[in-house]
Structure formats: structure tokens, C-alpha cells
Design a protein around this motif. Structure first.
Motif, PDB file in Angstrom:
ATOM      1  N   ARG A   1      55.025 -59.498  14.221  1.00 44.46           N
ATOM      2  CA  ARG A   1      54.265 -59.212  15.434  1.00 44.46           C
ATOM      3  C   ARG A   1      54.796 -60.021  16.630  1.00 44.46           C
ATOM      4  N   VAL A   2      54.591 -59.479  17.810  1.00 44.25           N
ATOM      5  CA  VAL A   2      54.769 -60.245  19.044  1.00 44.25           C
ATOM      6  C   VAL A   2      53.407 -60.317  19.720  1.00 44.25           C
ATOM      7  N   GLU A   3      52.900 -61.529  19.853  1.00 43.37           N
ATOM      8  CA  GLU A   3      51.586 -61.731  20.452  1.00 43.37           C
ATOM      9  C   GLU A   3      51.706 -61.699  21.973  1.00 43.37           C
ATOM     10  N   HIS A   4      50.957 -60.830  22.586  1.00 38.73           N
ATOM     11  CA  HIS A   4      50.839 -60.619  24.037  1.00 38.73           C
ATOM     12  C   HIS A   4      51.816 -59.560  24.529  1.00 38.73           C
ATOM     13  N   ALA A   5      53.140 -59.753  24.333  1.00 35.78           N
ATOM     14  CA  ALA A   5      54.121 -58.750  24.798  1.00 35.78           C
ATOM     15  C   ALA A   5      53.765 -58.260  26.197  1.00 35.78           C
TER      16      ALA A   5
ATOM     17  N   VAL B   1      58.347 -53.760  14.739  1.00 39.88           N
ATOM     18  CA  VAL B   1      57.643 -54.932  15.265  1.00 39.88           C
ATOM     19  C   VAL B   1      56.383 -54.464  15.994  1.00 39.88           C
ATOM     20  N   ILE B   2      55.277 -55.137  15.733  1.00 46.56           N
ATOM     21  CA  ILE B   2      53.974 -54.731  16.265  1.00 46.56           C
ATOM     22  C   ILE B   2      53.635 -55.537  17.507  1.00 46.56           C
TER      23      ILE B   2
ATOM     24  N   GLY C   1      56.360 -45.065  19.724  1.00 48.48           N
ATOM     25  CA  GLY C   1      56.166 -45.025  18.274  1.00 48.48           C
ATOM     26  C   GLY C   1      55.515 -46.253  17.685  1.00 48.48           C
ATOM     27  N   CYS C   2      55.089 -47.190  18.538  1.00 49.69           N
ATOM     28  CA  CYS C   2      54.399 -48.393  18.062  1.00 49.69           C
ATOM     29  C   CYS C   2      52.920 -48.115  17.820  1.00 49.69           C
ATOM     30  N   ILE C   3      52.306 -48.974  17.025  1.00 54.10           N
ATOM     31  CA  ILE C   3      50.873 -49.155  17.092  1.00 54.10           C
ATOM     32  C   ILE C   3      50.645 -50.435  17.894  1.00 54.10           C
TER      33      ILE C   3
ATOM     34  N   ILE D   1      41.692 -49.668  12.779  1.00 53.94           N
ATOM     35  CA  ILE D   1      42.694 -49.361  11.763  1.00 53.94           C
ATOM     36  C   ILE D   1      44.041 -50.007  12.059  1.00 53.94           C
ATOM     37  N   TRP D   2      44.399 -50.185  13.333  1.00 50.20           N
ATOM     38  CA  TRP D   2      45.698 -50.792  13.627  1.00 50.20           C
ATOM     39  C   TRP D   2      45.724 -52.290  13.325  1.00 50.20           C
TER      40      TRP D   2
END
Length: 575
Positions: free
Chosen positions: A402-406, A422-423, A460-462, A514-515
Motif C-alpha cells: 500500500r501507499v498511504e495518502h498518495a 499497489v493499493i 484499475g486500482c481499488i 469491501i476494499w
């Protein structure tokens, strides 16, 4: 009464199925595409055994039946990025949230100083100068006038900057000759070279290490107060964005003594000794924490410990600062401060071996990255680790890092997230707070990749949604509203706000159900209301999928249910 006189049970009565809880007369949004709406839910043994109509629910015999009187039900909401100890501490300390002017800020501090013995520290958190006029940082001189006899240390809401008065700076031995630590900055007056009192990111530690540490009792109180607040707001699960060993030990002991009801996904801060020990412990396998009694249990990975209530399989890295304090690492200088482009708080070369080891051990990684330079570099580092440790060498082939904030991502880097799996873990309220000052910090061009929720989804990300409380207020309805409206809580907007990046209500609901479940490897147990999943649900006063946007902010939680247990219920008078 003789047997002949006993009433004869009907065949239908005899065939009724015994369960623990039945909820009826609800407006249920399941987040299950095969059955998107329902009226009733039945629960047995902590899991859902029925989702359907009120009529079909009549075949169940329950120890407890709850008439939802038409209230809206959604899968148990998850805050996928918060800081639980900070939430509790905000309730206990000087809370500077909502101070709208410098005078208001100083007035609150002055009142606390008046209640504090001379020489004792005054600490607090929550101020944001971007809402003040003029929107500039306060200084140590402001504090010196109201607190000449106390060291004062006040943390900005985002946690990436703090203001210290002269007494606190003297204790920390900070003066005009003190150099910046790596990953931090001591702001200094351009004319005199003297420190202004503002400390960014790692520079905060220079003062903070001198403040008497709270007792274990105080920390436990903060933990439990924070959790109580989360449950009352309707959060059924929190994903805690980083803990050190001593706090993890408190969390574990609180679970062992039955004091915690909320579901809890925890991350261990890294790099450092805690993360190194965590990685070493992962070599022994993911044993349920409740079954471990040795000293190493605290920093051992755990999955679904304490009856699916605690999981710890993630390392949290902080890679840059925040946009508000100009610590976020940008590819080009700040538009309103061309002398700086922010800074990294970790050295990339020191992260590479930890990332590769995490892949081999089945440990997830989540990294705080706000600026476009930090986001590009962290995606580069993730990609390099994925190449160095191919799927056949990993404990988990698809690691869901994961990347927090992005928050600020160069448009060229946006598609890379989905390509790598990567989420982006994002907090909608950041946009409606930051977009008041982000145009000045970034200029109009860079806003195309700022808080780019819809762009991420279309690539295509969640997106796993959170609040970052106590940086923000941490209320699920503010987050949901921010995601779908992309306006301030007063309904304000502007040309720089890129409202085309707002999401649909269906997408927003997935961001908090769900994500996040998928991001925590929990999609088979949580995130939707369907048979076999854990009976976590949030009951709301209004139909947030249909009411006008601003009405979402008037919506409150009526009931919080975790594992079929009603852990919070609003009084009938208000509901």
C-alpha cells in the motif's frame, strides 16, 4: 397441565431455525452484487447465516430480535488509516482542533497555561494555520508572551510539524547554530537566523524527547478512549497506521483482558529494531498471538488473533512530510516557497533490503507518501523489490502493498499503481481540507494529480478509505461526504478542486467496506453482508445512498454491531 392439554406446535414453528440475533425492517445495502439490497439479517456464532426479506426471516427463532425501524444498514465500516493512540490523546490533552484564528489558538493555550504549574510542560495538538488570516505559522514569540514560565510544545493537526516556545527550545539546546537533522527542518528567521519555534518532521524529536513520557496507564487510557470513540462513530474495524513495541504490548494486554471489542489491524513502524525483530519473528510462522506467551509475542506476526479481532502482518514506513508544513517531497519546488521542495524522511537505500525481506517473509508494507517525488520513489522501490524477489520466492505471491495518502502523484505515475498491484490508501477529508491551500503550495498544474480518486479507479486500482484521525476528525460521514461531494463541509468548492475526481456513492461505500477488507486480506470474512461472513454492520440514521449531499453530514450512527454483538446503540429517543 397434562401432555394432552399442552398446545400443539405447528409444523412451521417446529421447523424454525435457532439463531442468536435477527435484525428486521432495515434498509440494507449489502455491497454484494448478487444481492445488493435486503431487509433482514440473521446471525449465529458471530457470522451471518441469512440475508433477505422480512418474510423469509420469519423462519428464524432468535434470542434477540431488533426492529431497525427502516434505518439504513451497511457492512461494518472500516477506517483503513488512523492513529488510535492519537485519537484517545486528543480527547485527553489540550485539543486545538477548530481554532480558526491565531488569537483563538493563543487564548486556548493561555487558559491551559493558567491551569499548569510553572516549569511543567504544556502540550497539545490539532491546530492548522491554513484557516487563519493570514495563513502563516505561529512563532515562539507568540507563545513566549503567554507562557514565559512553562515549556510549550504544540503539534500541528497532521503531526508533521510542531511549535515550541523559547523555554522548550532552550531545554532542547536548539539555537541559531543548530543544524537540521536528516528528514526534518528547524525553521529560522531569514533576517536574524534565530529559530522561529517551528519544527518540521524529524526535527520535532529534538524537543519531544525532553517531554516526560506518559505512564503506561495514561497510554492504555488513551487507547481505550480512542476505541470507544471509534465504535460510537460506527467504525467496526480500524487499521492502525503504525505502532512501536511498547504500544503493541499494551494493545495485546488489552485484548487478553477483554477490554477491546473493535477489530484491529496493526502495523509495526519500520525501519528500525522493531521492524527487524518483526521480520525475524515472521520466520517462525504466523502464530495466533493469543497462543504466544513469550516476550517475543508482542512483535510476532498474528492473523485473526483473539477470535478474528487482531491482525499484525504489516510494516509502516514514513517516507516524507506533509503538504501543509511543506515537508512533502515534491519533484519541483513549492510554488509559494521556491527555496524548498520538501524532503524525504527515510533514505531509499536503507529501505531496499527491508522490502525484499518483507516479500520473502510474507509481510505487507505500507508507506506514507504525500508529495509527487515521494510517491514516484516509493513506487520505484516497490517495483525494484518485486523484481528482486519474484513471485515464486515470496511467501505471498500478490503482496497487496500500500501507499498511504498518495496525495500528489505525477499523472505519469498514476497507472503504475494498478500495474504493480499497489493499493492507494487515501483519506477523502484531506482533499476538502487541503484544497483551500493546495493551489498556493502546488500551483494549478500539479493539482491534476492531487487527491486523484477517480483517476486511480479508472486505472484499475481499488482505493482503501480512511480518516487519518487525529489529523482529521475521524468521522465516517465526513469521509463519505468528502468522497462523493469533494466540497467543504459548508458546501464550498473552487476551480482548483477538480470535482471530476469525486466518486459515486457506490464507490465511496466500497472505499470503507469491501476494499479495506481486500487490502487487509479479509475479503472472504468481511466487507459485505452475505452468508458466511463475520456479522459486522453499521446502522445509520439516514439513507446515505440517496439523500442530498449535505444531509450526509447530518447522519449519525444508530447502532454498531461487531461479530453479532451490539457494541453501541443510540438511545431510542434520538434514533
Amino acid at each position: 397441565m397434562t401432555r394432552a392439554q399442552e398446545p400443539v406446535s405447528s409444523e412451521a414453528e417446529r421447523r424454525r431455525i435457532n439463531v442468536d440475533l435477527v435484525l428486521t425492517n432495515g434498509n440494507v445495502y449489502t455491497v454484494n452484487e448478487k444481492q445488493p439490497k435486503a431487509q433482514a439479517i440473521a446471525v449465529k456464532g458471530g457470522r451471518i447465516v441469512f440475508v433477505g426479506s422480512d418474510e423469509d426471516a420469519k423462519r428464524f427463532h432468535a434470542a434477540k430480535v431488533v426492529d431497525l425501524v427502516g434505518h439504513t444498514v451497511v457492512p461494518g465500516l472500516t477506517d483503513s488509516h488512523c492513529h488510535i493512540f492519537g485519537i484517545g490523546e486528543r480527547e485527553m490533552q489540550l485539543n486545538l482542533e477548530g481554532t480558526n484564528t491565531l488569537d483563538d489558538f493563543l487564548s486556548k493555550v493561555k487558559a491551559r497555561v493558567a491551569q499548569t504549574s510553572p516549569g511543567k510542560w504544556v502540550t497539545g495538538r490539532g491546530w492548522i494555520e491554513t484557516f487563519w488570516k493570514p495563513p502563516q505559522f505561529p512563532s515562539r514569540l507568540d507563545l513566549d508572551r503567554i507562557a514565559p514560565d512553562n515549556p510549550v510544545f504544540l503539534t500541528r493537526a497532521d503531526g508533521h510539524a510542531s511549535l515550541a516556545n523559547s523555554t522548550a527550545l532552550k531545554i532542547a539546546k536548539i539555537d541559531k547554530s543548530t543544524s537540521n537533522p536528516f528528514g526534518g527542518e528547524i525553521l529560522k528567521d531569514k533576517a536574524t537566523g534565530e529559530p522561529t519555534g517551528m519544527l518540521l518532521d524529524n526535527a520535532q524529536d529534538l524537543v519531544a524527547k525532553n517531554i516526560p513520557q506518559p505512564t503506561q496507564g495514561d497510554r492504555e487510557k488513551a487507547l481505550l478512549r480512542g476505541i470507544d470513540r471509534e465504535i460510537r462513530l460506527g467504525w467496526c474495524e480500524i487499521q492502525n497506521a503504525g505502532s512501536h513495541k511498547e504500544d503493541i504490548d499494551l494493545i495485546r494486554k488489552a485484548f487478553e483482558s477483554g477490554k477491546i471489542k473493535i477489530r484491529f489491524i496493526n502495523a509495526v513502524f519500520g525501519p528500525g529494531e522493531d521492524a527487524a525483530q518483526f521480520l525475524r519473528a515472521s520466520g517462525m510462522g504466523f502464530q495466533p498471538m493469543a497462543h504466544r506467551h513469550d516476550a517475543a509475542a508482542t512483535l510476532a506476526p498474528a492473523i485473526n488473533a483473539f477470535n478474528h479481532h487482531f491482525t499484525q502482518r504489516t510494516i509502516k514506513v514514513i517516507f516524507d512530510g506533509a503538504l501543509g508544513s511543506r515537508g512533502a517531497a515534491l519533484l519541483k519546488p513549492y510554488s509559494d516557497a521556491p527555496e524548498t521542495s520538501g524532503f524525504l524522511t527515510e533514505k531509499p537505500e536503507e529501505l531496499r533490503p527491508m522490502f525484499e525481506e518483507a516479500l520473502r517473509r510474507g509481510i505487507q508494507v505500507e508507506t506514507h507518501a504525500i508529495g509527487d517525488r515521494a510517491n514516484r520513489l516509493i513506487v520505484d522501490l516497490y517495483e525494484a523489490a518485486f523484481k528482486a524477489v519474484p513471485p515464486e520466492q515470496r511467501k505471498i505471491k500478490e503482496p497487496r502493498w500500500r501507499v498511504e495518502h498518495a496525495q500528489i502523484v505525477d499523472p505519469a505515475d498514476l497507472p503504475r499503481f494498478a500495474k504493480l498491484g499497489v493499493i492507494p490508501s487515501m483519506q477523502p477529508s484531506h482533499a476538502i481540507s487541503d484544497l483551500f491551500f493546495a493551489p498556493a503550495r502546488l500551483g494549478m498544474d500539479r493539482l491534476a494529480g492531487a487527491y486523484a480518486w477517480q483517476s486511480f479507479l479508472k486505472s484499475g486500482c481499488i482505493i482503501t478509505g480512511g480518516s487519518d484521525a487525529p489529523v482529521e476528525r475521524g468521522e465516517p460521514m465526513i469521509e463519505f461526504y468528502a468522497a462523493v461531494a469533494r466540497k467543504s463541509i459548508k458546501g464550498e468548492s473552487g476551480e482548483a478542486w477538480h470535482r471530476e475526481q469525486a466518486v459515486s456513492r457506490e464507490q465511496a461505500l466500497k472505499m470503507f467496506t469491501i476494499w479495506p477488507a481486500y487490502a487487509a486480506f479479509e475479503e472472504n470474512d468481511k466487507g459485505s453482508l452475505e452468508v458466511g461472513k463475520l456479522a459486522d454492520l453499521t446502522v445509520l440514521s439516514n439513507d446515505i445512498m440517496k439523500i442530498p449531499e449535505l444531509k450526509i453530514l447530518e447522519t449519525h450512527t444508530v447502532m454498531t454491531v461487531i461479530g453479532g454483538e451490539i457494541v453501541f446503540e443510540l438511545s431510542r429517543q434520538r434514533s
